[in-house]
Design a protein around this motif. Structure first.
Motif: not given
Length: 446
Positions: A248-249, A266-272
């Motif tokens: 989670p970033v 702020d925007v929550r993102l998922v990141a490999p």
């Protein structure tokens, strides 16, 4: 030629002739070690990147520039993305040595997993967030509201999930399946990046997905395009628990444009995590250079990491290369901090062999001084045999014949040159010749 110079040259010649076999042996051992260890890396390496104007392509240019300083030419191979990169690495005929890959992109069926041992990781480089951009007017039309809040709301949408060969399709399928969305209810497109962005901006596509570092020109452009919104993964922590290769970033408020306050929150993102992967047999010196370049390229602070967070040895899906592990443990090799790379690398790869060769040659070198001494003294002592023969034949052969032979011996001895440290033995031989002459003259008939 002055006598002093002549004596010096002769002494050097004798020393070289005596030590020659050991010099030849040393050179043969060094040559064999150099051939076996192959300490010098190849001058050319092929790096598989990604699509033009993507983050992989931009980073590839920086790597090429950094390795060029060490005389290494990096050929950049444009590809569709992480999945194709892995395929190229596993194909020896492709010529690709190192490639950018994406966490989760290498999951394959069990029938082909046995090939995984052929690849090694150089470490994690940066977060590669999943950017799901959607048109605000599409959300109003399909959801009766301006905001897409869940992937479960995607039925009825036209979504481009990336071209074949990139890692995005695999990621998006997993995310869609995790939300129990029927894939047949979504129009999933597989267009390449540039045509997909054009169709998205023209309104032909409702949403478009990327998995890329923020350095991607397309990502930066879409973040600042009016009417385009970025999906907020409110359940980012839950996604990271379901999929271990994801983290989670947060895209901080204002990081895109402080003056324009983009994004406005702020925007929550998922990141490999993106990483470098190499063939198992890639030259260790090349791996060392690439890891050092990764530290330069990815070591600074960014939108999703602080300075020094990357590169690292965490979240690697494949075994870490030994040379990369060494770098993460101790940093740049000590010799490379003070010497040119080629010299530092040569010493670093060869020092164990050099120590072994020295250990072998030291005992053997002890015979060099006795051999040198024997060589010099034999130049004098060989005349004693003829001198003894002349002395023993007194009375059996005519004296004038013996005196002539003695004169020949004396003439030859006068041509003998020895180092000053052996001059006493040469003069001793001359005095013995004089003594034998006196004896011959004393015994000659009057």
């Amino acid at each position: 030629m002055p006598q002093a110079l002549r004596s010096t040259l002769l002494s050097f010649r004798d020393l070289l002739a005596t030590a020659g076999p050991f010099i030849v042996l040393t050179l043969l051992l060094l040559g064999a070690a150099y051939w076996v260890l192959d300490p010098t890396p190849p001058k050319k390496v092929v790096l598989a990147t990604g699509v033009d104007q993507g983050a992989y392509a931009e980073f590839g240019k920086r790597y090429a520039e950094l390795l060029k300083r060490h005389g290494i030419t990096v050929e950049l191979r444009a590809t569709a993305g992480a999945a194709e990169n892995l395929k190229l690495l596993r194909d020896p005929a492709s010529g690709v040595d190192i490639a950018f890959t994406q966490g989760g992109a290498g999951e394959r069926d069990r029938a082909t997993q046995e090939d995984e041992g052929e690849l090694v990781s150089l470490g994690s480089l940066f977060y590669e967030p999943v950017w799901l951009f959607y048109r605000e007017d599409s959300a109003k039309r399909l959801l009766k509201g301006p905001t897409l809040t869940s992937l479960a709301q995607l039925p009825g949408w036209k979504v481009n999930i990336g071209a074949r060969g990139s890692g995005v399709p695999n990621l998006m399928r997993k995310l869609i399946e995790a939300n129990r969305v029927d894939k047949d209810a979504i129009t999933l497109l597989r267009e390449t990046q540039t045509p997909a962005v054009m169709g998205f901006l023209n309104g032909d596509i409702d949403a478009i997905a990327f998995a890329s570092a923020p350095e991607s020109l397309m990502v930066q452009m879409l973040l600042q395009t009016p009417g385009v919104k970025l999906f907020n993964f409110a359940q980012a922590d839950a996604y990271s628990r379901r999929f271990p290769f994801m983290s989670p970033v947060t895209l901080p408020r204002g990081v895109v444009d402080l003056a324009g306050d983009l994004p406005p929150e702020d925007v929550r993102l998922v990141a490999p995590t993106a990483s470098l992967v190499a063939r198992e047999g890639t030259h260790p010196a090349l791996i060392q250079l690439f890891v050092q370049a990764a530290h330069t390229v990815h070591g600074e602070s960014g939108w999703f990491q602080r300075k020094g967070d990357f590169p690292n040895a965490k979240n690697t899906e494949r075994p870490l290369a030994a040379e990369a592990q060494r770098f993460y443990a101790t940093g740049v090799p000590v010799l490379q901090r003070f010497l040119p790379f080629w010299l530092a690398n040569l010493i670093d790869r060869m020092w164990v062999v050099l120590v072994s060769i020295v250990a072998i040659l030291i005992p053997l070198s002890r015979v060099v001084p006795p051999l040198y001494q024997f060589r010099i003294r034999s130049r004098i002592f060989r005349w004693y045999k003829q001198l003894r023969a002349v002395e023993d034949e007194q009375g059996t052969r005519p004296t004038d014949v013996l005196l002539q032979e003695l004169a020949d011996i004396e003439h030859n001895v006068e041509q003998v040159s020895v180092p000053l440290s052996y001059a006493d033995e040469l003069y001793s031989l001359r005095s013995h010749i004089h003594m034998v002459r006196k004896k011959l003259l004393a015994g000659a008939p009057t």
